[in-house]
Write an enzyme that holds these catalytic residues in place. Sequence first.
Site, PDB file in Angstrom:
ATOM      1  N   ARG A  43       0.897  -1.420  -0.180  1.00 23.68           N
ATOM      2  CA  ARG A  43       0.080  -0.027   0.019  1.00 23.68           C
ATOM      3  C   ARG A  43       1.188   1.415   0.417  1.00 23.68           C
ATOM      4  NH1 ARG A  43      -4.164  -1.542   4.641  1.00 23.68           N
ATOM      5  NH2 ARG A  43      -2.170  -1.875   5.402  1.00 23.68           N
ATOM      6  N   LYS A 141       0.821 -20.928   7.089  1.00 19.46           N
ATOM      7  CA  LYS A 141       0.405 -20.986   8.472  1.00 19.46           C
ATOM      8  C   LYS A 141       0.611 -19.265   8.822  1.00 19.46           C
ATOM      9  CE  LYS A 141       3.714 -22.150  11.575  1.00 19.46           C
ATOM     10  NZ  LYS A 141       3.728 -21.002  12.434  1.00 19.46           N
ATOM     11  N   HIS A 171       6.901 -24.677   6.125  1.00 16.02           N
ATOM     12  CA  HIS A 171       8.381 -24.651   5.834  1.00 16.02           C
ATOM     13  C   HIS A 171       9.159 -25.718   6.393  1.00 16.02           C
ATOM     14  CE1 HIS A 171       9.046 -22.485   9.916  1.00 16.02           C
ATOM     15  NE2 HIS A 171      10.987 -23.409   9.705  1.00 16.02           N
ATOM     16  N   LYS A 175      12.613 -28.407   4.183  1.00  8.28           N
ATOM     17  CA  LYS A 175      14.037 -28.142   5.174  1.00  8.28           C
ATOM     18  C   LYS A 175      15.024 -29.622   3.703  1.00  8.28           C
ATOM     19  CE  LYS A 175      12.993 -26.269   9.659  1.00  8.28           C
ATOM     20  NZ  LYS A 175      13.740 -25.259   9.901  1.00  8.28           N
ATOM     21  N   ASP A 228       1.005 -23.991  17.405  1.00  6.49           N
ATOM     22  CA  ASP A 228       2.290 -23.096  16.557  1.00  6.49           C
ATOM     23  C   ASP A 228       3.354 -23.841  15.392  1.00  6.49           C
ATOM     24  OD1 ASP A 228       3.630 -20.720  15.258  1.00  6.49           O
ATOM     25  OD2 ASP A 228       5.332 -21.090  17.164  1.00  6.49           O
ATOM     26  N   HIS A 233       4.119 -28.378  11.516  1.00  4.79           N
ATOM     27  CA  HIS A 233       5.180 -28.701  11.355  1.00  4.79           C
ATOM     28  C   HIS A 233       5.955 -30.676  12.254  1.00  4.79           C
ATOM     29  CE1 HIS A 233       5.821 -24.756  10.669  1.00  4.79           C
ATOM     30  NE2 HIS A 233       6.392 -23.789  11.469  1.00  4.79           N
ATOM     31  N   LYS A 337       9.558 -23.855  23.492  1.00 11.29           N
ATOM     32  CA  LYS A 337      10.596 -22.677  22.955  1.00 11.29           C
ATOM     33  C   LYS A 337      11.177 -22.521  24.700  1.00 11.29           C
ATOM     34  CE  LYS A 337       8.234 -19.952  20.023  1.00 11.29           C
ATOM     35  NZ  LYS A 337       9.110 -20.432  19.118  1.00 11.29           N
TER      36      LYS A 337
HETATM   37  C1  BG6 Z   1       7.535 -21.498  13.196  1.00 10.86           C
HETATM   38  C2  BG6 Z   1       6.712 -20.792  14.383  1.00 10.86           C
HETATM   39  O1  BG6 Z   1       6.345 -21.750  11.888  1.00 10.86           O
HETATM   40  O2  BG6 Z   1       8.759 -22.434  13.380  1.00 10.86           O
HETATM   41  C3  BG6 Z   1       8.119 -20.379  15.211  1.00 10.86           C
HETATM   42  O3  BG6 Z   1       5.597 -20.159  14.048  1.00 10.86           O
HETATM   43  C4  BG6 Z   1       8.928 -21.599  15.177  1.00 10.86           C
HETATM   44  O4  BG6 Z   1       7.395 -19.992  16.803  1.00 10.86           O
HETATM   45  C5  BG6 Z   1       9.737 -21.901  14.067  1.00 10.86           C
HETATM   46  O5  BG6 Z   1      10.502 -20.038  15.782  1.00 10.86           O
HETATM   47  C6  BG6 Z   1      10.963 -23.150  14.021  1.00 10.86           C
HETATM   48  O6  BG6 Z   1      11.167 -22.898  12.365  1.00 10.86           O
HETATM   49  P1  BG6 Z   1      12.786 -23.473  12.566  1.00 10.86           P
HETATM   50  O7  BG6 Z   1      12.975 -23.625  10.985  1.00 10.86           O
HETATM   51  O8  BG6 Z   1      13.788 -22.540  13.292  1.00 10.86           O
HETATM   52  O9  BG6 Z   1      13.056 -24.770  13.305  1.00 10.86           O
END
Ligand code: BG6
Length: 496
Positions: A43, A141, A171, A175, A228, A233, A337
Amino acid sequence: MKTDLLIVGGDGDLALRKLYPSLYYLELNNCMPENTRIIGMARTGQTREEFHSKINIWLKSKIKEELYSEEKWLSFADKIWFGQGDATDPEALERVKSEFFENDNHLVIYLAVPPMIFGNVCSSINRCGLNRPTTRLVIEKPLGDSRESFLAINNELSRTFSEEQIFRIDHYLGKESVQNLLALRFANDMFEPLWNSRYIDHIQITVTESVGVGNRWAFYDQTGATRDMVQNHLLQVLCLVAMEPPASLNAESVRAEKLKVLNALRLIPHEEVESLTVRGQYGSGYVDDEDVPGYREEKSDKYKVDPNSQTETFVAIKAEIENWRWSGVPVYLRTGKRMHKRHSEIVIQFKQSRHQIFEENHSEHKANQLIIQLQPDAGIALRLMHKVPGLDAGIPVEDGVLNFSFDEKEQKVTYDAYSRLFFDVLRNDPTLFVSAAEVEAAWKWVDQIFAGWKATGMPVEEYQSGGLGPDGADELLGRDDRKWLNEDFELWCALD
Ligand code: BG6
């Protein structure tokens, strides 16, 4: 065919931090198709030069210095254009279209914007005729926070795009180490006969991070570790570990097998949620040589921390796959975390024969383990028993580890998970993207856990930052006479 990329939300956080650096890696590796143009739409008005300089600053701060080349940057920048406007407004999108897309190039549209405006952006795309049969849409996501909200988002998208056109990013699938799971299982025939409940006792999937929630507190407090990390993942990794061999590596076969695993996950009944799951929240502690505050004491001027928050920053779950191959083999998942370090691995714990011939000398006789290290170093380790060298009476045995590293240190890595996924979407290969049915099935399983937590009022258990998570996680395995493998530190130090 020439393919252009339109990034909606083109100067937002996701685009600047992640997307342009990953696209630059494609340029660096000569994998960016020659005539591709990348149009960032946002924008805020800015000239092309201003846009380039913003991207350049972020790029330099995000990638390793040795991977930056002025020559590559210039050829990359040459492909990048700026389109001003609000993509929910069909007129603005029409202007961008007439400036860049009045051709028959294929188009990939990346929605780097919050899901609540996906629907409006899509109808705008539709109205100005940018949804051609070859157009692909990329999203990632958070795709809802429950099955119901995911379906609502998906319905909005499917008014404009067919399932074949939608590329959902997880993602982790980009990897290298996660793709290696496919290679390990299906390019090495020796594993297949052992990969079942007859030989495997249980599986552990661990993804720990040393970072806290930082500036994402407000988002994270609504989300928590389960939504999350687990819903996407960890469950994707679980699928790759547990799925049947696909007929081929095409998207249809791989996704169909992953979906069967998700659908076979046993829904955790409310009355078992306290014995099969653990919720933790980090307290203060010491991580990466620093004193760090607890989750409820995080400070920022951007948000107000709730001192009574019950959001989990750690979760451990005993999952069960109800099918022929895996019946009776629990899969223990854990992620958190502010743990001791960033470390992800899969442990395949094999069974041990009841008949032991090393009876007298085998106090250390252990069952075999296959440890698949995902990050930060990637490799596999096989724990085997061998004879203790020397003249001691009999055949005393001890365990040793056979290591095989596909480590980043040895092979200079010049791309990241997003680069791989961009490369695939530009080539129109959806294998490493997630289908709507998978996301829905994953939410169904996770929703049931949340319903159980709500019904029982199960509180979070505090754990010290810099440790291995709450005691409850050890008790979860302890109840089954098992233990988490926490040897990553010693094991991978031995590799150095
Ligand atoms: C993300 C989460 O999808 O993946 C984050 O939202 C997390 O909270 C991250 O830190 C971890 O990704 P990676 O590639 O660092 O293991």
